[in-house]
Design an enzyme around this catalytic site. Structure first.
Site, short mmCIF file in Angstrom:
data_model
loop_
_atom_site.label_atom_id
_atom_site.label_comp_id
_atom_site.label_asym_id
_atom_site.label_seq_id
_atom_site.Cartn_x
_atom_site.Cartn_y
_atom_site.Cartn_z
N GLY A 160 0.84 -1.21 0.00
CA GLY A 160 0.00 0.00 0.00
C GLY A 160 0.87 1.25 0.00
O GLY A 160 0.50 2.28 0.58
N GLN B 181 -1.44 7.36 1.74
CA GLN B 181 -1.09 8.54 2.53
C GLN B 181 0.13 8.29 3.42
O GLN B 181 1.06 9.08 3.44
CB GLN B 181 -2.29 8.97 3.39
CG GLN B 181 -2.11 10.34 4.02
CD GLN B 181 -2.99 10.56 5.25
OE1 GLN B 181 -3.60 9.63 5.77
NE2 GLN B 181 -3.05 11.78 5.72
N ARG C 48 -2.02 -0.82 -7.51
CA ARG C 48 -2.00 -0.06 -8.77
C ARG C 48 -0.72 0.77 -8.84
O ARG C 48 -0.19 1.16 -7.80
CB ARG C 48 -3.21 0.89 -8.85
CG ARG C 48 -4.39 0.28 -9.57
CD ARG C 48 -5.57 1.24 -9.60
NE ARG C 48 -6.16 1.41 -8.28
CZ ARG C 48 -7.01 0.56 -7.72
NH1 ARG C 48 -7.39 -0.52 -8.38
NH2 ARG C 48 -7.49 0.77 -6.52
N TYR D 116 -14.55 -1.61 9.77
CA TYR D 116 -13.14 -1.22 9.93
C TYR D 116 -12.66 -1.54 11.35
O TYR D 116 -11.60 -2.12 11.55
CB TYR D 116 -13.04 0.28 9.65
CG TYR D 116 -11.66 0.88 9.74
CD1 TYR D 116 -10.68 0.55 8.82
CD2 TYR D 116 -11.37 1.83 10.72
CE1 TYR D 116 -9.42 1.16 8.87
CE2 TYR D 116 -10.12 2.44 10.76
CZ TYR D 116 -9.15 2.09 9.84
OH TYR D 116 -7.92 2.69 9.90
N LYS E 216 -9.82 -4.07 12.67
CA LYS E 216 -8.66 -3.61 13.44
C LYS E 216 -8.49 -4.40 14.73
O LYS E 216 -7.37 -4.78 15.09
CB LYS E 216 -8.75 -2.10 13.72
CG LYS E 216 -8.55 -1.23 12.48
CD LYS E 216 -7.19 -1.46 11.85
CE LYS E 216 -6.95 -0.65 10.61
NZ LYS E 216 -5.72 -1.04 9.88
C1 AKB Z 1 -9.91 6.72 9.29
O1 AKB Z 1 -10.45 7.82 9.48
O2 AKB Z 1 -10.51 5.73 8.88
C2 AKB Z 1 -8.44 6.58 9.64
C3 AKB Z 1 -8.26 6.08 11.03
C4 AKB Z 1 -8.40 6.98 12.18
O3 AKB Z 1 -8.00 4.92 11.20
N1 AKB Z 1 -7.78 7.84 9.45
#
Ligand code: AKB
Length: 313
Positions: A8, A12, A36, A142, A146
């Site tokens: 990746g 960023q 990519r 997400y 995590k």
């Molecule tokens: C997001 O906003 O998804 C990320 C994070 C805080 O993990 N920047």
């Protein structure tokens, strides 16, 4: 770290991390990879680059073996808002990619870093000065990825002896590469709009507090953690790290010190607001300070000043 594979790498974090690692360890010793190609990325003409979809385990092994890597920095993942829109793809990429990376690290005896996030906390987590060890019941895809990722890294360390390490990153603010698909992204976009149009429409409510960190501090913290004495790392895969906590209203006021007619309006996106509301207002980084001397430099004032100087519009 001598031969480092970064996945990746055009994202960023990857863009700045690869440039810094190449300065420290030598251009040829840092292999950038991404699903990519981005020919205009600064990482493309400073060292090796490989196309790599981290879901492809055979290709992951092939790239790592080709360069005899001893360290993997695994960054390829969807951020929170994209993961919420595409939960099945997020599971596939965030968990499948991580498992492949860990398998490569186990087989080839590599040191392994992957970021966790403040997203690993949930609505039932204590919101202010959130401790290192606390209830984690996230309600986003997400966040689930995590927490599972933190545990998976613990498992690979305990069961197979893989030298896994990780940080719970807050929102990261930078000027070299744009973030994409995160909930904290507003804190980057605001600078481009302030400089270009003197206005910004914010998708979060004005008093939504979240932790943040300026990219130079984030990059230094990855390198410092990777070089830290392993015997000192009690919380090795999931250190709380934060440099500041602010709300949209507060960053607006800080920018107005330099651009007095900057105007912020609000049009709340319910999905991202719900994600932000489920995260802490501020987290406690004491374990990182104690175990490997985490010491961020930039606060809100210094970060805003530097961003306004460096962002090119
Ligand atoms: C997001 O906003 O998804 C990320 C994070 C805080 O993990 N920047």
């Amino acid at each position: 770290m001598k031969k480092i594979l970064v996945t990746g790498a055009t994202g960023q974090i990857g863009t700045e991390l690869v440039m810094k690692l190449r300065q420290i360890y030598g251009n040829d010793n840092v292999i950038a990879s991404n699903i990519r190609d981005h020919l205009d990325s600064p990482i493309r003409n400073t060292g090796p680059f490989e196309l790599l979809d981290v879901r492809d385990q055979v290709r992951f092994f092939e790239v790592a073996t080709k360069y005899h890597v001893d360290t993997i920095i695994h960054l390829a993942a969807f951020l929170s808002a994209t993961a919420e829109k595409k939960p099945l793809m997020a599971w596939d990429l965030n968990m499948g990619g991580l498992l492949n990376g860990l398998e490569v690290a186990r087989e080839l005896k590599c040191q392994f870093f992957t970021p966790s996030s403040i997203g690993a906390f949930g609505p039932s987590t204590i919101k202010d000065n959130t401790p290192q060890e606390v209830i984690q019941r996230p309600n986003t895809m997400y966040g689930i990825n995590k927490v599972a990722g933190e545990l998976l890294c613990d498992y690979y360390h305990e069961k197979y002896g893989v030298d896994t390490r990780g940080l719970r990153f807050p929102g990261l603010i930078s000027y070299m590469a744009m973030p994409g698909g995160g909930t904290t992204d507003y804190a980057v976009h605001i600078f481009y709009e302030a400089l270009k149009n003197k206005s910004f429409e914010c998708y979060l409510e004005e008093n939504t507090y979240m932790d943040m960190m300026y990219m130079p501090d984030a990059i230094n913290s990855v390198i410092k953690l990777m070089e830290a004495d392993p015997d000192k790392l009690v919380h090795r895969n999931a250190y709380n790290v934060s440099a500041m906590s602010f709300s949209p209203k507060e960053i607006e006021a800080e920018i107005q010190k330099y651009i007095p007619d900057f105007l912020m309006t609000y049009k709340v996106d319910p999905m991202r607001q719900k994600i932000a509301d489920s995260w802490p207002n501020s987290i406690d980084s004491q374990a990182a300070i104690d175990e490997w001397q985490f010491r961020p430099v930039y606060d809100l004032e210094m970060m805003v000043k530097d961003m306004l100087n460096k962002v090119k519009v």
